[in-house]
Design a protein around this motif. Structure first.
Motif, PDB file in Angstrom:
ATOM      1  N   PRO A 201      34.451  24.560 111.739  1.00  0.00           N
ATOM      2  CA  PRO A 201      34.833  25.288 112.962  1.00  0.00           C
ATOM      3  C   PRO A 201      33.645  25.798 113.772  1.00  0.00           C
ATOM      4  CG  PRO A 201      35.274  26.603 111.000  1.00  0.00           C
ATOM      5  CD  PRO A 201      34.952  25.224 110.525  1.00  0.00           C
ATOM      6  N   GLU A 202      32.485  25.950 113.149  1.00  0.00           N
ATOM      7  CA  GLU A 202      31.347  26.543 113.854  1.00  0.00           C
ATOM      8  C   GLU A 202      30.104  25.657 113.887  1.00  0.00           C
ATOM      9  OE1 GLU A 202      30.592  30.288 112.071  1.00  0.00           O
ATOM     10  OE2 GLU A 202      32.586  31.120 112.507  1.00  0.00           O
ATOM     11  N   LEU A 203      30.045  24.650 113.058  1.00  0.00           N
ATOM     12  CA  LEU A 203      28.841  23.831 112.946  1.00  0.00           C
ATOM     13  C   LEU A 203      29.094  22.407 113.445  1.00  0.00           C
ATOM     14  CD1 LEU A 203      27.596  24.837 109.370  1.00  0.00           C
ATOM     15  CD2 LEU A 203      26.739  25.679 111.568  1.00  0.00           C
ATOM     16  N   SER A 204      28.179  21.908 114.266  1.00  0.00           N
ATOM     17  CA  SER A 204      28.214  20.500 114.668  1.00  0.00           C
ATOM     18  C   SER A 204      27.348  19.690 113.704  1.00  0.00           C
ATOM     19  CB  SER A 204      27.683  20.335 116.083  1.00  0.00           C
ATOM     20  OG  SER A 204      26.282  20.580 116.124  1.00  0.00           O
TER      21      SER A 204
ATOM     22  N   HIS B  71      29.640  15.004 115.958  1.00  0.00           N
ATOM     23  CA  HIS B  71      30.585  15.048 114.841  1.00  0.00           C
ATOM     24  C   HIS B  71      30.178  14.213 113.632  1.00  0.00           C
ATOM     25  CE1 HIS B  71      33.296  17.117 117.559  1.00  0.00           C
ATOM     26  NE2 HIS B  71      33.174  16.132 118.423  1.00  0.00           N
ATOM     27  N   HIS B  72      29.150  13.388 113.751  1.00  0.00           N
ATOM     28  CA  HIS B  72      28.848  12.457 112.664  1.00  0.00           C
ATOM     29  C   HIS B  72      27.381  12.492 112.253  1.00  0.00           C
ATOM     30  CE1 HIS B  72      32.607  10.736 114.301  1.00  0.00           C
ATOM     31  NE2 HIS B  72      32.821  10.407 113.045  1.00  0.00           N
ATOM     32  N   LEU B  73      27.176  12.416 110.931  1.00  0.00           N
ATOM     33  CA  LEU B  73      25.861  12.265 110.340  1.00  0.00           C
ATOM     34  C   LEU B  73      25.778  10.899 109.661  1.00  0.00           C
ATOM     35  CD1 LEU B  73      25.683  15.729 108.551  1.00  0.00           C
ATOM     36  CD2 LEU B  73      24.324  15.080 110.550  1.00  0.00           C
TER      37      LEU B  73
ATOM     38  N   LEU C  83      20.210  17.364  98.266  1.00  0.00           N
ATOM     39  CA  LEU C  83      21.125  17.240  99.401  1.00  0.00           C
ATOM     40  C   LEU C  83      22.436  17.954  99.127  1.00  0.00           C
ATOM     41  CD1 LEU C  83      22.282  16.001 102.031  1.00  0.00           C
ATOM     42  CD2 LEU C  83      22.790  13.948 100.686  1.00  0.00           C
ATOM     43  N   VAL C  84      23.030  17.689  97.989  1.00  0.00           N
ATOM     44  CA  VAL C  84      24.338  18.277  97.662  1.00  0.00           C
ATOM     45  C   VAL C  84      24.223  19.794  97.554  1.00  0.00           C
ATOM     46  CG1 VAL C  84      26.138  18.415  95.899  1.00  0.00           C
ATOM     47  CG2 VAL C  84      25.203  16.180  96.565  1.00  0.00           C
ATOM     48  N   ARG C  85      23.183  20.264  96.891  1.00  0.00           N
ATOM     49  CA  ARG C  85      22.982  21.711  96.745  1.00  0.00           C
ATOM     50  C   ARG C  85      22.810  22.379  98.112  1.00  0.00           C
ATOM     51  NH1 ARG C  85      19.139  21.263  93.565  1.00  0.00           N
ATOM     52  NH2 ARG C  85      17.383  21.499  95.004  1.00  0.00           N
ATOM     53  N   SER C  86      22.037  21.753  98.968  1.00  0.00           N
ATOM     54  CA  SER C  86      21.794  22.308 100.306  1.00  0.00           C
ATOM     55  C   SER C  86      23.075  22.317 101.139  1.00  0.00           C
ATOM     56  CB  SER C  86      20.715  21.501 101.027  1.00  0.00           C
ATOM     57  OG  SER C  86      19.498  21.529 100.318  1.00  0.00           O
ATOM     58  N   LEU C  87      23.810  21.244 101.097  1.00  0.00           N
ATOM     59  CA  LEU C  87      25.041  21.156 101.899  1.00  0.00           C
ATOM     60  C   LEU C  87      26.092  22.150 101.433  1.00  0.00           C
ATOM     61  CD1 LEU C  87      25.690  17.387 102.686  1.00  0.00           C
ATOM     62  CD2 LEU C  87      25.501  19.267 104.321  1.00  0.00           C
ATOM     63  N   ARG C  88      26.177  22.364 100.141  1.00  0.00           N
ATOM     64  CA  ARG C  88      27.153  23.357  99.657  1.00  0.00           C
ATOM     65  C   ARG C  88      26.831  24.730 100.223  1.00  0.00           C
ATOM     66  NH1 ARG C  88      27.261  21.091  93.524  1.00  0.00           N
ATOM     67  NH2 ARG C  88      29.030  19.645  93.749  1.00  0.00           N
ATOM     68  N   GLY C  89      25.556  25.049 100.254  1.00  0.00           N
ATOM     69  CA  GLY C  89      25.176  26.340 100.824  1.00  0.00           C
ATOM     70  C   GLY C  89      25.449  26.418 102.316  1.00  0.00           C
ATOM     71  N   ILE C  90      25.188  25.330 103.030  1.00  0.00           N
ATOM     72  CA  ILE C  90      25.392  25.328 104.484  1.00  0.00           C
ATOM     73  C   ILE C  90      26.868  25.394 104.844  1.00  0.00           C
ATOM     74  CG2 ILE C  90      25.152  23.866 106.542  1.00  0.00           C
ATOM     75  CD1 ILE C  90      22.534  22.781 105.225  1.00  0.00           C
ATOM     76  N   MET C  91      27.679  24.626 104.154  1.00  0.00           N
ATOM     77  CA  MET C  91      29.083  24.516 104.528  1.00  0.00           C
ATOM     78  C   MET C  91      29.902  25.732 104.107  1.00  0.00           C
ATOM     79  SD  MET C  91      28.942  21.720 106.155  1.00  0.00           S
ATOM     80  CE  MET C  91      30.663  21.440 106.538  1.00  0.00           C
ATOM     81  N   THR C  92      29.380  26.519 103.170  1.00  0.00           N
ATOM     82  CA  THR C  92      30.135  27.696 102.701  1.00  0.00           C
ATOM     83  C   THR C  92      29.556  29.015 103.206  1.00  0.00           C
ATOM     84  OG1 THR C  92      28.854  27.742 100.639  1.00  0.00           O
ATOM     85  CG2 THR C  92      30.944  26.514 100.628  1.00  0.00           C
ATOM     86  N   ALA C  93      28.467  28.947 103.963  1.00  0.00           N
ATOM     87  CA  ALA C  93      27.809  30.171 104.436  1.00  0.00           C
ATOM     88  C   ALA C  93      28.692  30.917 105.435  1.00  0.00           C
ATOM     89  CB  ALA C  93      26.472  29.820 105.073  1.00  0.00           C
TER      90      ALA C  93
END
Length: 346
Positions: A294-297, A318-320, A336-346
């Motif tokens: 909802p907040e991150l592109s 919308h795409h990476l 990558l996975v560790r970083s994305l989990r932090g970004i997507m749940t922040a």
């Protein structure tokens, strides 16, 4: 001090291995314009055999390989048939029109797949008011759909449509080696019915530079003149051909490792809220990920990943795009996975 990043932007970021650097340093060379370069000649012979073609020509880039083929098969005012998201149409800087004076007729494929009927419907009639349909271009793998492999049975349909009308076919095979490994179908079988084919050594195969374009001996003779016209003649180019030769001999089968890592990446990311990447859509070493946050592109996510020493390419809001290769492995995926989990749940 330079901080190392896990670089998933492209399989063109690989660095030559120690063995490849040694092969390049020790390569026999000559003036490829005047007398011929022995290492270039060896690469051209071996690439032609691998592709099942009579002759091959070494060139600096995949774009030049494709554009040489267009020049050989067309003349100004002709029309070229391509899938609507083809690399040659979207990512070669308008070369079709700028260099050759041809226009394009596009076909909306599904994951790069065109049907025989679609091609037949777009071939121009032999009529003075219409451009001549001079060339059909195919792509394997299809980059814009995420490195998907066009199945061999569906690959043949457009070929047959062109064959029936005497229209030559060029295959943009920049990542053809990935298709070979993913499908189990040999390069010779993929290229059997096309009139010319390109192959890139500086993507997943890990060479620092170089491609070939292959076809008949007559095609190569015509291609030589076009290469000169485009500024593609090189001198002691055996130095770079040696890297390409080692890549072709030793790095094709290992592409399976890249494919497996891309599948693992897709599985891990698809399981996260806000990211969509169905693993079944990943055929080779490219994973396209849709960001539904909802907040991150996608651009925001890429920027935050960079702060965590991970590089990735945002294609649009919308795409990476994630691309696996020989210079990323399990530890890079963990980061990558560790970083994305932090970004997507922040």
């Amino acid at each position: 001090m330079t901080v190392e990043h896990s670089d998933f932007r492209s399989d063109t970021v690989t660095r030559p291995s120690s063995a490849m650097r040694e092969a390049m340093a020790q390569a026999p060379v000559g003036d490829d314009v005047l007398d011929g370069d022995p290492t270039v000649q060896e690469l051209e012979r071996e690439a032609a055999r691998w592709l099942g073609k009579e002759a091959a020509l070494f060139v600096p880039s995949g774009t030049m390989a494709n554009q040489i083929a267009v020049s050989v098969w067309t003349r100004p005012g002709d029309e070229v048939l391509l899938e609507s998201h083809a690399h040659m149409l979207s990512y070669e800087s308008g070369a079709l029109g700028a260099l050759h004076g041809v226009q394009t007729m596009t076909i909306e494929g599904e994951g790069g797949v065109m049907t025989r009927e679609q091609v037949e419907a777009r071939i121009r009639p032999d009529f003075v008011h219409c451009p001549r349909t001079a060339l059909l271009c195919l792509e394997q793998t299809h980059m814009s759909s995420g490195g998907r492999v066009v199945p061999i049975e569906r690959f043949h349909g457009p070929l047959l449509a062109a064959r029936d009308r005497g229209i030559p076919v060029h295959l943009d095979g920049a990542r053809l080696a990935n298709a070979v490994v993913a499908s189990g179908v040999s390069a010779e079988e993929w290229a059997r019915q096309v009139d010319s084919v390109s192959l890139c050594f500086s993507k997943g195969l890990g060479a620092p530079v170089g491609s070939v374009v292959a076809g008949s001996a007559e095609f190569r003779e015509k291609a030589l003149r076009v290469r000169k016209r485009l500024g593609g003649w090189m001198r002691q180019s055996g130095i770079i051909a040696a890297g390409a030769l080692l890549a072709l001999r030793e790095n094709v089968d290992r592409l399976a490792e890249d494919h497996a890592l891309a599948k693992q990446l897709a599985e891990a990311l698809h399981a996260m809220d806000g990211l969509v990447c169905p693993p079944e859509t990943v055929h080779t070493n490219i994973a396209l990920v849709r960001v539904e946050h909802p907040e991150l592109s996608a651009v925001d996510v890429a920027a935050r990943l960079f702060e965590n020493r991970v590089r990735v390419m945002p294609l649009d809001p919308h795409h990476l795009r994630f691309v696996t290769h020989m210079d990323v492995g399990a530890k890079d995926l963990e980061r990558l996975v560790r970083s994305l989990r932090g970004i997507m749940t922040a």
